[in-house]
Design a protein around this motif. Structure first.
Motif, PDB file in Angstrom:
ATOM      1  N   GLY A 139      37.097  41.303  47.189  1.00  0.00           N
ATOM      2  CA  GLY A 139      38.065  40.924  46.167  1.00  0.00           C
ATOM      3  C   GLY A 139      38.384  42.000  45.155  1.00  0.00           C
ATOM      4  O   GLY A 139      39.070  41.725  44.167  1.00  0.00           O
ATOM      5  N   TRP A 140      37.937  43.237  45.365  1.00  0.00           N
ATOM      6  CA  TRP A 140      38.321  44.333  44.482  1.00  0.00           C
ATOM      7  C   TRP A 140      39.161  45.338  45.266  1.00  0.00           C
ATOM      8  O   TRP A 140      39.180  45.326  46.497  1.00  0.00           O
ATOM      9  CB  TRP A 140      37.094  45.014  43.854  1.00  0.00           C
ATOM     10  N   THR A 280      43.862  36.672  45.122  1.00  0.00           N
ATOM     11  CA  THR A 280      43.993  37.693  44.088  1.00  0.00           C
ATOM     12  C   THR A 280      42.913  38.734  44.254  1.00  0.00           C
ATOM     13  O   THR A 280      41.948  38.559  45.009  1.00  0.00           O
ATOM     14  CB  THR A 280      43.905  37.079  42.681  1.00  0.00           C
ATOM     15  N   GLU A 281      43.069  39.828  43.530  1.00  0.00           N
ATOM     16  CA  GLU A 281      42.109  40.923  43.583  1.00  0.00           C
ATOM     17  C   GLU A 281      41.967  41.557  42.208  1.00  0.00           C
ATOM     18  O   GLU A 281      42.850  41.416  41.354  1.00  0.00           O
ATOM     19  CB  GLU A 281      42.549  41.988  44.589  1.00  0.00           C
ATOM     20  N   ARG A 282      40.870  42.253  42.009  1.00  0.00           N
ATOM     21  CA  ARG A 282      40.648  42.992  40.769  1.00  0.00           C
ATOM     22  C   ARG A 282      40.732  44.482  41.070  1.00  0.00           C
ATOM     23  O   ARG A 282      39.907  45.019  41.781  1.00  0.00           O
ATOM     24  CB  ARG A 282      39.275  42.659  40.169  1.00  0.00           C
ATOM     25  N   ARG A 283      41.755  45.131  40.539  1.00  0.00           N
ATOM     26  CA  ARG A 283      41.861  46.581  40.703  1.00  0.00           C
ATOM     27  C   ARG A 283      40.786  47.237  39.849  1.00  0.00           C
ATOM     28  O   ARG A 283      40.691  46.957  38.646  1.00  0.00           O
ATOM     29  CB  ARG A 283      43.259  47.029  40.282  1.00  0.00           C
ATOM     30  N   SER A 288      42.387  42.334  34.226  1.00  0.00           N
ATOM     31  CA  SER A 288      43.005  41.150  34.825  1.00  0.00           C
ATOM     32  C   SER A 288      43.109  41.296  36.337  1.00  0.00           C
ATOM     33  O   SER A 288      43.027  42.402  36.883  1.00  0.00           O
ATOM     34  CB  SER A 288      44.389  40.917  34.223  1.00  0.00           C
ATOM     35  N   ARG A 289      43.299  40.153  37.004  1.00  0.00           N
ATOM     36  CA  ARG A 289      43.458  40.139  38.457  1.00  0.00           C
ATOM     37  C   ARG A 289      44.939  40.172  38.814  1.00  0.00           C
ATOM     38  O   ARG A 289      45.792  39.814  38.003  1.00  0.00           O
ATOM     39  CB  ARG A 289      42.789  38.894  39.053  1.00  0.00           C
ATOM     40  N   ARG A 290      45.247  40.597  39.993  1.00  0.00           N
ATOM     41  CA  ARG A 290      46.627  40.655  40.480  1.00  0.00           C
ATOM     42  C   ARG A 290      46.707  39.959  41.818  1.00  0.00           C
ATOM     43  O   ARG A 290      45.698  39.789  42.504  1.00  0.00           O
ATOM     44  CB  ARG A 290      47.104  42.101  40.607  1.00  0.00           C
ATOM     45  N   THR A 292      47.192  39.412  45.648  1.00  0.00           N
ATOM     46  CA  THR A 292      47.007  40.211  46.850  1.00  0.00           C
ATOM     47  C   THR A 292      48.244  40.091  47.721  1.00  0.00           C
ATOM     48  O   THR A 292      48.808  39.006  47.899  1.00  0.00           O
ATOM     49  CB  THR A 292      45.769  39.733  47.626  1.00  0.00           C
TER      50      THR A 292
END
Length: 315
Positions: A139-140, A280-283, A288-290, A292
């Motif tokens: 998830g990153w 979603t993913e965490r850059r 915050s998450r965005r 995917t």
């Protein structure tokens, strides 16, 4: 010099975090591949990392949609490379034991011209910079400027037979260099695989560097696979063997936990991992998450490879 233009699906400028350590693009355009071939392991103590590339390098022109790159410090200190430990900092702390010179990759199987390529042979391929999103199944995500060449160019040299339907990859497994191998986290050596059309796709590359520098040990030195539309564990590191096969090859995470990790493992926000959402993913470097993107944003280029397939069943 031939200039290759990035497609619009590659990472966009508003996603980038500036990297103060990034060397001048102009500095990596000069010199010869021989200087790089004589380089070190790519891991030095303290803030210094790998030496700059001294090979002719095709660099794409600036694209206004290009993602901001993840800082090199983050990309080289937050890694999964279980051969050096299971914590994110283990690879950067332990991978100094990896010896990347000399290095060979044996390419065999359904090949008319099976060949063993030394690292000098790999560095003789025309190198280019590819800025790709990297999405981990955990998830990153990151945005990394790789240096490498299309895997297809290597495979063409071994003359695949008509029976070559898949490509299998194998990582080095040497307990004297890789302390994580003493733990039965996975069945060693680490193995991965692609369908032949995936392997031959122009987005699929063998990377020998990143950020204009030689590939650090913790990131898969001296050569790793990069398949940007698949979850990161498909991009196998420190490759020592590539085998063309007629049958679908085993892959390490699928063999370990088939319910959680499929053979294809294309990035798909609509197919959750059994233990967490993939929507979603965490850059890395952001709070915050965005959302995917399907195929990690490369659907325009690769969705046709899976036309008619059930991408839930064929995860």
């Amino acid at each position: 010099m031939l200039i290759k233009v990035r497609s619009a699906s590659q990472a966009s400028e508003n996603e980038v975090t500036p990297r103060g350590l990034f060397l001048s693009r102009r500095s990596i355009m000069a010199g010869g591949a021989a200087a790089l071939a004589l380089g070190g392991t790519g891991v030095l103590p303290g803030p210094a990392l790998a030496a700059p590339f001294q090979a002719p390098l095709t660099v794409s022109p600036k694209d206004p949609k290009l993602d901001a790159q993840t800082p090199m410090k983050s990309a080289t200190s937050y890694n999964n490379f279980y051969e050096f430990g299971t914590d994110k900092t283990d690879p950067s702390e332990n991978a100094g034991t990896l010896r990347t010179r000399p290095w060979e990759i044996a390419v065999d199987g359904e090949a008319g011209k099976p060949t063993t390529f030394g690292i000098e042979d790999l560095l003789s391929f025309p190198l280019e910079e590819r800025v790709y999103r990297l999405r981990c199944v955990e998830g990153w995500s990151m945005v990394i400027p790789w240096v490498g060449f299309p895997l297809a160019e290597l495979l063409k040299r071994v003359d695949p037979t008509g029976n070559a339907k898949y490509v299998a990859f194998q990582t080095l497994a040497d307990r004297s260099q890789m302390p994580g191998l003493k733990y039965p986290v996975l069945q060693w050596p680490y193995v991965e695989g692609l369908r032949m059309d995936e392997a031959m796709h122009p987005l699929t590359i063998l990377a020998v560097g990143m950020y204009g520098e030689t590939l650090p040990n913790q990131n898969g030195a001296p050569v790793r696979l990069v398949v940007p539309w698949k979850y990161g564990f498909k991009s196998i590191k420190s490759i020592v063997r590539i085998t063309l096969t007629q049958d679908q090859p085993p892959t390490s995470w699928n063999r370990s936990q088939p319910r959680e990790y499929g053979f294809y493992s294309n990035v798909n926000p609509e197919v959750d991992h059994p233990r967490w959402s993939q929507a979603t993913e965490r850059r890395v470097g952001e709070f915050s998450r965005r959302k995917t993107l399907p195929f990690n944003g490369y659907g325009e280029e690769v969705a046709s490879l899976y036309a008619g397939m059930d991408l839930r069943k064929n995860y």
